[in-house]
Design an enzyme around this catalytic site. Structure first.
Site, PDB file in Angstrom:
ATOM      1  N   HIS A 109       0.805  -1.071  -0.138  1.00 11.46           N
ATOM      2  CA  HIS A 109      -0.023  -0.008  -0.013  1.00 11.46           C
ATOM      3  C   HIS A 109       0.914   1.199  -0.104  1.00 11.46           C
ATOM      4  CE1 HIS A 109      -1.522   3.270   2.815  1.00 11.46           C
ATOM      5  NE2 HIS A 109      -2.332   3.106   2.022  1.00 11.46           N
ATOM      6  N   ARG A 263     -16.330   8.865  -4.223  1.00 12.51           N
ATOM      7  CA  ARG A 263     -16.674   7.600  -5.080  1.00 12.51           C
ATOM      8  C   ARG A 263     -16.523   6.419  -4.518  1.00 12.51           C
ATOM      9  NH1 ARG A 263     -14.622   5.002 -10.108  1.00 12.51           N
ATOM     10  NH2 ARG A 263     -16.189   4.463 -11.302  1.00 12.51           N
TER      11      ARG A 263
END
Length: 304
Positions: A109, A263
């Protein structure tokens, strides 16, 4: 002291997204990223989401750029900084999560971001944040050492103590409190960075972003062809459950995105395509799986 430049930060972040996607695609035989350009339809921003699915190397890889604005920061941003309440804001960043297919390749990540909060008649409040961290399923000490060497290289030009500080912050942040367990083997985490002026902070954010690919790709290249069985795959899916738990329960970035009306598909691209949970399971003592808990998930100075 120079003023913050959203334009320059945005140009860098878009280039970083291109660079990372190109490097990851270079490891796939025929997999490639699909791209969604999106906006919220109300002049409050949008982004560019890229997702690679069902590749030979990467089961799912998401690399997202977003640039959003609003009239007030959500509680995830103001609960620790009440002076930000009531300010309009802009937030932009690149965030990515890579879920490999092979259990011997770690999940990774990374995130780099910039915030600015403004109020009429007052000076703007701005800061950078970000970092990168590694989550192995079957650990290799040379992989973890390499990862932390690159993290230190990203920090070294900015002071001798920087790596140690942000390494510790990463260990503390990526920790599942309800499990009393680290998510992985750490890396770097920093937030609220605005000391030393915009230029210095921007350069540090760039250094972190630019060191992600040199940190991760050599590990992927070493491990992507390792042989594995359904046993290793099953353990990978079980451990992915910890990743889901952290992102949905503790991650401030996930909360910020959801609380600002972001979103949803882009925010939750961090979740793996397949995952398992088991009731009250623990690895067999002395097994390769137990070594993850007994050695790799114990915070330590990997560069000692």
């Amino acid at each position: 002291m120079s003023s913050p430049s959203i334009k320059r930060v945005k140009e860098y972040l878009l280039t970083l997204q291109d660079t990372i996607c190109s490097a990851l695609e270079g490891l796939e035989e025929d997999g490639c990223f699909r791209e969604d350009q999106w906006d919220r339809g109300d002049d409050t921003g949008g982004g560019r989401t890229r997702v690679l699915e069902q590749g030979k190397v990467f089961e799912q890889a998401g690399v997202n750029f977003s640039h959003v604005q609003g009239n007030a920061l959500p509680t995830s941003a103001t609960q620790h900084r009440p002076e930000l309440a009531g300010r309009r804001f802009e937030a932009l960043g690149v965030s990515l999560v890579i879920h490999p297919r092979n259990p011997y390749v770690p999940t990774s990540h990374a995130n780099v971001r910039f915030f600015i909060a403004e109020k009429d008649g007052e000076a703007p409040i701005w800061w950078f944040g970000g970092g990168f961290d590694l989550t192995p399923y079957y650990g290799f000490e040379d992989d973890v050492v390499h990862w932390h060497q690159q993290a230190k290289k990203a920090c070294d030009p900015f002071g001798e103590a920087v790596y140690a500080e942000y390494k510790q912050w990463c260990d503390d942040y990526f920790f599942l409190k309800h499990r009393n367990e680290p998510r992985g083997v750490g890396g770097l985490f920093f937030d609220d960075l605005n000391t030393g002026g915009f230029e210095n902070c921007f350069k540090f954010m760039q250094s972190v972003g630019d060191h992600y690919i040199p940190a991760y790709l050599p590990i992927v290249e070493r491990r992507k062809n390792c042989s594995y069985t359904e046993k290793e795959r099953d353990f990978q899916l079980y451990r992915r459950g910890r990743y889901v738990e952290f992102n949905l329960v503790w991650d401030r970035g996930t909360l910020f995105g959801l609380q600002t009306g972001g979103r949803t598909e882009s925010i939750l691209m961090s979740l793996p395509p397949q995952v398992k949970w088991r009731y009250d399971w623990s690895p067999r003592p002395g097994s390769d799986e137990s070594k993850l808990y007994e050695f790799f998930l114990q915070p330590k100075d990997w560069l000692a």
